[in-house]
Scaffold this active site. Sequence first.
Site, short mmCIF file in Angstrom:
data_model
loop_
_atom_site.label_atom_id
_atom_site.label_comp_id
_atom_site.label_asym_id
_atom_site.label_seq_id
_atom_site.Cartn_x
_atom_site.Cartn_y
_atom_site.Cartn_z
N HIS A 59 14.48 12.46 -8.06
CA HIS A 59 15.66 13.09 -7.45
C HIS A 59 16.56 13.71 -8.51
O HIS A 59 16.71 13.16 -9.61
CB HIS A 59 16.52 12.04 -6.74
CG HIS A 59 15.89 11.39 -5.56
ND1 HIS A 59 14.77 11.87 -4.91
CD2 HIS A 59 16.26 10.27 -4.87
CE1 HIS A 59 14.48 11.08 -3.89
NE2 HIS A 59 15.36 10.10 -3.85
N SER A 105 -4.09 -1.48 6.97
CA SER A 105 -4.70 -1.43 5.63
C SER A 105 -5.19 -2.79 5.14
O SER A 105 -5.51 -2.94 3.96
CB SER A 105 -3.73 -0.79 4.63
OG SER A 105 -2.52 -1.48 4.66
N THR A 133 0.81 -1.23 0.00
CA THR A 133 0.00 0.00 0.00
C THR A 133 0.84 1.27 0.00
O THR A 133 0.30 2.37 -0.08
CB THR A 133 -0.91 0.04 1.25
OG1 THR A 133 -0.07 -0.16 2.40
CG2 THR A 133 -1.98 -1.03 1.20
N SER A 190 8.82 12.24 -1.88
CA SER A 190 8.29 10.87 -1.89
C SER A 190 9.32 9.83 -1.47
O SER A 190 8.96 8.71 -1.12
CB SER A 190 7.75 10.52 -3.28
OG SER A 190 8.78 10.70 -4.24
N GLY A 191 10.60 10.21 -1.49
CA GLY A 191 11.64 9.28 -1.02
C GLY A 191 11.48 8.94 0.45
O GLY A 191 11.98 7.92 0.92
N CYS A 209 17.91 4.83 -3.38
CA CYS A 209 17.47 5.49 -4.62
C CYS A 209 18.52 6.43 -5.21
O CYS A 209 18.76 6.43 -6.42
CB CYS A 209 16.16 6.24 -4.39
SG CYS A 209 16.13 7.16 -2.85
N ALA A 252 4.05 4.09 -1.11
CA ALA A 252 4.38 4.81 -2.35
C ALA A 252 5.16 3.90 -3.31
O ALA A 252 4.90 3.88 -4.52
CB ALA A 252 5.19 6.06 -2.02
N VAL A 253 6.11 3.13 -2.77
CA VAL A 253 6.90 2.23 -3.62
C VAL A 253 6.11 0.96 -3.92
O VAL A 253 6.07 0.48 -5.05
CB VAL A 253 8.26 1.89 -2.95
CG1 VAL A 253 9.01 0.84 -3.74
CG2 VAL A 253 9.11 3.16 -2.80
N LYS A 287 25.23 6.01 3.23
CA LYS A 287 24.77 4.96 2.30
C LYS A 287 25.34 5.21 0.91
O LYS A 287 25.83 4.29 0.25
CB LYS A 287 23.23 4.95 2.22
CG LYS A 287 22.56 4.29 3.41
CD LYS A 287 21.04 4.26 3.21
CE LYS A 287 20.34 5.26 4.06
NZ LYS A 287 18.88 5.29 3.93
P1 A2P Z 1 0.15 0.15 5.87
O1 A2P Z 1 -0.57 0.80 4.71
O2 A2P Z 1 -0.66 -0.94 6.47
O3 A2P Z 1 0.67 1.15 6.88
P2 A2P Z 1 5.51 4.19 2.72
O4 A2P Z 1 6.96 3.86 2.47
O5 A2P Z 1 4.86 4.85 1.57
O6 A2P Z 1 5.31 4.90 4.02
O7 A2P Z 1 4.78 2.75 2.89
C1 A2P Z 1 5.12 1.82 3.88
C2 A2P Z 1 4.48 0.46 3.58
O8 A2P Z 1 4.90 -0.45 4.60
C3 A2P Z 1 2.97 0.46 3.63
O9 A2P Z 1 2.47 -0.48 2.69
C4 A2P Z 1 2.69 0.00 5.05
O10 A2P Z 1 1.44 -0.61 5.22
C5 A2P Z 1 3.76 -1.05 5.19
N1 A2P Z 1 4.02 -1.37 6.60
C6 A2P Z 1 4.33 -0.53 7.60
N2 A2P Z 1 4.47 -1.19 8.77
C7 A2P Z 1 4.23 -2.50 8.52
C8 A2P Z 1 4.22 -3.71 9.29
N3 A2P Z 1 4.49 -3.70 10.59
N4 A2P Z 1 3.93 -4.87 8.66
C9 A2P Z 1 3.68 -4.90 7.33
N5 A2P Z 1 3.68 -3.80 6.54
C10 A2P Z 1 3.95 -2.61 7.11
#
Ligand code: A2P
Length: 354
Positions: A256, A42, A13, A160-161, A130, A15-16, A223
């Site tokens: 970037h 989610s 769910t 967005s990074g 990235c 951004a990546v 990094k």
């Molecule tokens: P969720 O939508 O349930 O929070 P971004 O880099 O754009 O912030 O996205 C982070 C991604 O990592 C999202 O899909 C988020 O899901 C997921 N995520 C964050 N914490 C967990 C976790 N504990 N277990 C599984 N997925 C996670």
Amino acid sequence: MSKSYNVAILGATGAVGRRMIEQLAQSTINVKSLKLLASSRSAGTKLEFKGQALTVEETTPDSFNGIDLVLSSAGGSVSKKFLPEAVKRGAVCVDNTSAFRMEEDVPLVVPEVNPDALKGHHGIIANPNCSTIQMMMALEPVRRKFGLKQIIVSTYQAASGAGQSALNEMKQEAQDFLDGKDMQADARILPTKGDKKHYPLAFNLLPQIDVLEDSGYSHEEWKMIHETKKIMLGDMNSDKIKVTATCVRVPVPIAHGESIYFMVEDTSATAQDIMQVVADFPGNVLEDDIKHQIYPQPINAVGKRETFVGRIRPDYENAGAFNMWVVSDNLLKGAAWNTVEIAEYLDKMDLLHQ
Ligand code: A2P
């Protein structure tokens, strides 16, 4: 007939993650089934893959039963928790976080640059940072032809990074600024979730990406230095190429920019020679026509898989030294596309098994 795979996207769910779904749909990988994984927050969300609505599930170790390939981008701690579980269950994981990048038996790969490193994998392959990826795309052809002695890079990194929430935060700040409200109040994420103080990014510049270390460098800068050495030289501490970096977050949503100053071993190289090798390298687009004001810009790179290079010019006061400007979509070549591309290479090289 090519093999088909049961695939899982961890962080689907984000951004990546959303772009991983899209890139996987457009890839050469034959997907038998796709599982979309995220946190409980989610679970139940519907996302589309090749016209089919799939339901996001909460991640547990058993989510990886029967999975052949995991593409992951859910943050370092989530990767550390779940990827060993996925590997235990027989999956090969391509991880977009920094969790495993510096482990010796984990290949760190930009497919156009060091595909052979994939041969040594033990179940986890790391996708580089990235900013490192687009710099490798621009400089590897230069290194191969003329040798590289030194790299000095300053980055101009998009919001967005730092994830979808950082991008949302910047947009809200911009709206507040235009409405004459106090945008300081919205800053909760940037420069980095993991630090105590937060500052607005809209109409601002933040010379901090990731946490600051006692050395005086940010972790993002660290990094870029050590990933460059691992990818180009196979040793994260090699002194064969000197690298230093300054990383800055800029109020650009996606893509970037990097200003790179570099020194080559072969001082007979000209700017025209550098342009030629950069343009010939697969995955690069040379946009360098100063007479017509042609140079790479973030707004033109969004949604593209390529790395755009321009403004290549010599340092007239130092033989063998050059400047260039490099732009790429940080969510695609910098993340989702490079991850899916690694999986394509693993498939073609028959390495999608432990
Ligand atoms: P969720 O939508 O349930 O929070 P971004 O880099 O754009 O912030 O996205 C982070 C991604 O990592 C999202 O899909 C988020 O899901 C997921 N995520 C964050 N914490 C967990 C976790 N504990 N277990 C599984 N997925 C996670």
